[in-house]
Design a protein around this motif. Structure first.
Motif, PDB file in Angstrom:
ATOM      1  N   SER A 202       0.838  -1.203   0.000  1.00  0.00           N
ATOM      2  CA  SER A 202       0.000   0.000   0.000  1.00  0.00           C
ATOM      3  C   SER A 202       0.870   1.249   0.000  1.00  0.00           C
ATOM      4  CB  SER A 202      -0.910   0.030   1.244  1.00  0.00           C
ATOM      5  OG  SER A 202      -1.948  -0.900   1.154  1.00  0.00           O
ATOM      6  N   GLY A 203       1.967   1.190   0.759  1.00  0.00           N
ATOM      7  CA  GLY A 203       2.886   2.319   0.819  1.00  0.00           C
ATOM      8  C   GLY A 203       4.005   2.231  -0.191  1.00  0.00           C
ATOM      9  N   VAL A 204       4.724   1.109  -0.180  1.00  0.00           N
ATOM     10  CA  VAL A 204       5.912   0.965  -1.022  1.00  0.00           C
ATOM     11  C   VAL A 204       5.582   1.095  -2.505  1.00  0.00           C
ATOM     12  CG1 VAL A 204       7.723  -0.630  -1.746  1.00  0.00           C
ATOM     13  CG2 VAL A 204       7.165  -0.412   0.678  1.00  0.00           C
ATOM     14  N   VAL A 205       4.532   0.444  -2.954  1.00  0.00           N
ATOM     15  CA  VAL A 205       4.186   0.459  -4.376  1.00  0.00           C
ATOM     16  C   VAL A 205       3.212   1.592  -4.707  1.00  0.00           C
ATOM     17  CG1 VAL A 205       3.181  -0.851  -6.294  1.00  0.00           C
ATOM     18  CG2 VAL A 205       4.566  -2.025  -4.567  1.00  0.00           C
ATOM     19  N   HIS A 206       2.074   1.604  -4.017  1.00  0.00           N
ATOM     20  CA  HIS A 206       0.985   2.491  -4.428  1.00  0.00           C
ATOM     21  C   HIS A 206       1.190   3.938  -4.001  1.00  0.00           C
ATOM     22  CE1 HIS A 206      -1.320  -0.806  -6.071  1.00  0.00           C
ATOM     23  NE2 HIS A 206      -0.970  -1.508  -5.002  1.00  0.00           N
ATOM     24  N   MET A 207       1.670   4.167  -2.789  1.00  0.00           N
ATOM     25  CA  MET A 207       1.971   5.543  -2.406  1.00  0.00           C
ATOM     26  C   MET A 207       3.048   6.145  -3.301  1.00  0.00           C
ATOM     27  SD  MET A 207       2.024   6.128   1.699  1.00  0.00           S
ATOM     28  CE  MET A 207       2.692   7.780   1.396  1.00  0.00           C
ATOM     29  N   THR A 208       4.053   5.346  -3.631  1.00  0.00           N
ATOM     30  CA  THR A 208       5.136   5.846  -4.487  1.00  0.00           C
ATOM     31  C   THR A 208       4.616   6.200  -5.874  1.00  0.00           C
ATOM     32  OG1 THR A 208       6.716   4.470  -3.278  1.00  0.00           O
ATOM     33  CG2 THR A 208       7.422   5.360  -5.403  1.00  0.00           C
ATOM     34  N   GLY A 209       3.903   5.269  -6.500  1.00  0.00           N
ATOM     35  CA  GLY A 209       3.342   5.546  -7.816  1.00  0.00           C
ATOM     36  C   GLY A 209       2.315   6.665  -7.775  1.00  0.00           C
ATOM     37  N   GLY A 210       1.442   6.646  -6.757  1.00  0.00           N
ATOM     38  CA  GLY A 210       0.415   7.673  -6.646  1.00  0.00           C
ATOM     39  C   GLY A 210       0.979   9.042  -6.326  1.00  0.00           C
ATOM     40  N   GLY A 211       2.022   9.098  -5.502  1.00  0.00           N
ATOM     41  CA  GLY A 211       2.660  10.373  -5.192  1.00  0.00           C
ATOM     42  C   GLY A 211       3.307  10.982  -6.411  1.00  0.00           C
ATOM     43  N   ALA A 212       3.995  10.151  -7.200  1.00  0.00           N
ATOM     44  CA  ALA A 212       4.587  10.642  -8.447  1.00  0.00           C
ATOM     45  C   ALA A 212       3.503  11.098  -9.414  1.00  0.00           C
ATOM     46  CB  ALA A 212       5.457   9.556  -9.080  1.00  0.00           C
ATOM     47  N   ALA A 213       2.381  10.370  -9.434  1.00  0.00           N
ATOM     48  CA  ALA A 213       1.255  10.747 -10.297  1.00  0.00           C
ATOM     49  C   ALA A 213       0.714  12.122  -9.917  1.00  0.00           C
ATOM     50  CB  ALA A 213       0.147   9.701 -10.196  1.00  0.00           C
ATOM     51  N   LEU A 214       0.585  12.383  -8.617  1.00  0.00           N
ATOM     52  CA  LEU A 214       0.082  13.682  -8.167  1.00  0.00           C
ATOM     53  C   LEU A 214       1.039  14.803  -8.573  1.00  0.00           C
ATOM     54  CD1 LEU A 214      -1.968  15.359  -6.610  1.00  0.00           C
ATOM     55  CD2 LEU A 214      -0.692  14.848  -4.512  1.00  0.00           C
ATOM     56  N   MET A 215       2.330  14.582  -8.407  1.00  0.00           N
ATOM     57  CA  MET A 215       3.304  15.600  -8.812  1.00  0.00           C
ATOM     58  C   MET A 215       3.225  15.854 -10.321  1.00  0.00           C
ATOM     59  SD  MET A 215       4.911  16.781  -6.175  1.00  0.00           S
ATOM     60  CE  MET A 215       3.260  16.727  -5.453  1.00  0.00           C
ATOM     61  N   GLY A 216       3.068  14.808 -11.087  1.00  0.00           N
ATOM     62  CA  GLY A 216       2.947  14.974 -12.527  1.00  0.00           C
ATOM     63  C   GLY A 216       1.722  15.778 -12.912  1.00  0.00           C
ATOM     64  N   ALA A 217       0.589  15.479 -12.276  1.00  0.00           N
ATOM     65  CA  ALA A 217      -0.647  16.198 -12.583  1.00  0.00           C
ATOM     66  C   ALA A 217      -0.544  17.670 -12.200  1.00  0.00           C
ATOM     67  CB  ALA A 217      -1.820  15.535 -11.855  1.00  0.00           C
ATOM     68  N   ILE A 218       0.121  17.952 -11.070  1.00  0.00           N
ATOM     69  CA  ILE A 218       0.267  19.345 -10.618  1.00  0.00           C
ATOM     70  C   ILE A 218       1.136  20.147 -11.571  1.00  0.00           C
ATOM     71  CG2 ILE A 218       1.292  20.790  -8.824  1.00  0.00           C
ATOM     72  CD1 ILE A 218       0.365  18.704  -6.772  1.00  0.00           C
ATOM     73  N   PHE A 219       2.299  19.612 -11.925  1.00  0.00           N
ATOM     74  CA  PHE A 219       3.224  20.371 -12.770  1.00  0.00           C
ATOM     75  C   PHE A 219       2.744  20.463 -14.215  1.00  0.00           C
ATOM     76  CE2 PHE A 219       6.143  19.638  -9.233  1.00  0.00           C
ATOM     77  CZ  PHE A 219       6.788  20.864  -9.167  1.00  0.00           C
ATOM     78  N   LEU A 220       2.012  19.455 -14.690  1.00  0.00           N
ATOM     79  CA  LEU A 220       1.486  19.515 -16.047  1.00  0.00           C
ATOM     80  C   LEU A 220       0.360  20.526 -16.182  1.00  0.00           C
ATOM     81  CD1 LEU A 220       1.255  15.863 -17.430  1.00  0.00           C
ATOM     82  CD2 LEU A 220       2.118  17.846 -18.658  1.00  0.00           C
ATOM     83  N   GLY A 221      -0.441  20.655 -15.144  1.00  0.00           N
ATOM     84  CA  GLY A 221      -1.630  21.489 -15.235  1.00  0.00           C
ATOM     85  C   GLY A 221      -2.772  20.707 -15.865  1.00  0.00           C
TER      86      GLY A 221
END
Length: 469
Positions: A202-221
């Motif tokens: 839940s943390g090692v795989v999904h939080m890591t992938g999901g956290g990177a996804a959130l950063m991507g969505a924020i910087f892309l707009g």
């Protein structure tokens, strides 16, 4: 009763030696069989988890507009292909220990699968394959959040960073033999308790992938037109195929039975695997029904998409605690996971963060909940059985009668994984944006990435029409 072998005559001694040889040979055969079953179990899990790439491909393709289908499918294909090469070269060695030399942190996991003679276990190759399937899953999560406007060169860059460095570092911390969060250290876990209880990621795989996804969505707009220019009102941009999305979700659910139960890593622990499979099922069912109920109670008509994302929210929420919780607890975890998903999805829209597949609400926020849930609902008997009683015998779920030690470890795990992922992935996406490599042009986005970047549309509708004379 004992006897002196020296008192046996020649015939009796020969019979004694023959029986002894048979028994010793049987022990060797049993040991070999156990080793082979461990390898088979890991390979079986790897195949199931890899099949999740098919599920991701269908879910993401169905959830984007038809004009971007080839783009999202190509990214899914390369998550497996490019991810495999990166995992082989640097990802796996960093994740499970080896950065060269013979120090503790470098034991037995060489780059390029090199220097294996005399240092590899019987499950070495099978473990590589199993962990590669996990790494590919973490990378694929991001592609959904940045869909329909991310440049292909930017995709290649963030995939390399995530699979080769960001994700392996979290694996090393959370699952490695010397990781400071890990429950699998030879000595007492560094943070106390049982170490981080995150059985299937839940943390090692999904939080890591999901956290990177959130950063991507924020910087892309957001995608052009997602929010009304003057009012900021959310404009619907539905995917082009509910059928593909539904089929993809069912395949992901099926693949999760490799993700969670096979994380026992050994064939001998079938009781843990069976418990994890039941918990996985109940959490997914609970979250799917609950999310649909929340949607309908909001004066909406029953729809497929909320139920599908609810199922995924339940699967992510139960990944970490699946082997250490009772069946009733897994239902509650899925139930709460549905609210976590729904609330975080609405929060992102309020903040005008556009995540086309709700990748970060499903994987990041429900991943956080899954890690915390282990510190609340972990059963003492199950926790001791899975993680041993050498150090954390009395450290389990707070709601199950323990003190707050294990919950504190889980909170620290969330803070560490979240901070690392946000900073490292944020730096990658910031650099890509600063160098103007992150986003496609407005014209290309409007035309669709299939025709503007990949040689034509995924669907050739004209082929089925009769030609005019």
């Amino acid at each position: 009763m004992s006897f002196d072998i020296s008192e046996l005559d020649a015939t009796e001694r020969a019979m004694y030696d023959a029986i002894n040889a048979i028994l010793e040979g049987t022990k060797e055969e049993v040991t070999r069989m156990e080793s082979n079953l461990d390898v088979l179990w890991l390979l079986f899990g790897a195949y199931l988890v890899f099949f999740m790439q098919c599920g991701f491909a269908l879910l993401e393709a169905g959830s984007v507009r038809a004009k971007n289908t080839k783009n999202i499918l190509l990214k899914n294909v390369l998550d497996a292909c490019l991810g495999g090469l990166i995992w082989w070269t640097i990802g796996f060695p960093i994740a499970l220990g080896d950065i060269g030399g013979d120090t503790e942190a470098n034991y037995g996991k060489p780059f390029f699968l090199d220097r294996l003679q005399g240092r590899s276990s019987s499950t070495y190759y099978a473990m590589w394959l199993f962990q590669w399937a996990f790494a590919a899953t973490s990378a694929t999560i991001v592609s959904g959040a940045v869909a329909e406007r991310c440049a292909f060169s930017a995709y290649l860059s963030y995939t390399f960073a995530l699979t080769g460095f960001i994700y392996p570092t979290v694996v090393y911390w959370g699952w490695g033999n010397f990781g400071f969060l890990s429950a699998y250290t030879a000595e007492k876990p560094y943070l106390g308790g049982n170490g981080l209880i995150d059985f299937a990621g839940s943390g090692v795989v999904h939080m890591t992938g999901g956290g990177a996804a959130l950063m991507g969505a924020i910087f892309l707009g957001p995608r052009t037109g997602r929010f009304a220019p003057r009012t900021g009102e959310v404009q619907d941009m539905p995917g082009h195929s509910t059928v593909l999305a539904a089929l993809g979700t069912f395949i992901l659910w099926f693949g999760w039975y490799g993700f969670n139960p096979v994380s026992t890593l050994a064939f001998a622990h079938m009781q843990h695997a069976a418990r994890a499979a039941v918990a996985t099922t109940l959490s997914a069912c609970s979250a799917g029904v609950t999310t649909l109920g929340i949607h309908v109670l909001g004066k909406n008509t029953p729809d497929v998409s909320p139920a599908l994302n609810g199922i995924l929210a339940g699967l992510v929420s139960i990944a970490g605690p699946c082997a250490v919780v009772d069946a009733w607890a897994s239902v509650i975890i899925g139930f709460i996971g549905a609210f976590v998903y729904f609330a975080s999805s609405r929060l992102l829209l309020r903040l005008k963060i556009d995540d086309p597949l709700d990748a970060s609400p499903v994987h990041l926020f429900c991943g956080i909940w899954g890690v915390i849930a282990s510190g609340l609902f972990a059963n003492k008997e199950f926790t001791n059985s899975v993680y041993g009683t050498d150090y954390g015998e009395n450290d389990y779920g707070l709601f199950m009668g323990a003190n707050s030690t294990q919950l504190g470890v889980q909170v620290v795990g969330v803070l560490v994984i979240g901070s690392w992922t946000f900073v490292s992935a944020g730096l990658v996406f910031f650099t890509l944006k600063a160098t103007k490599l992150l986003r496609v042009s407005a014209e290309d986005e409007d035309a669709g990435l299939d025709s503007s970047h990949h040689g034509g549309d995924a669907y050739n509708f004209a082929a089925g029409k009769p030609s005019r004379i």
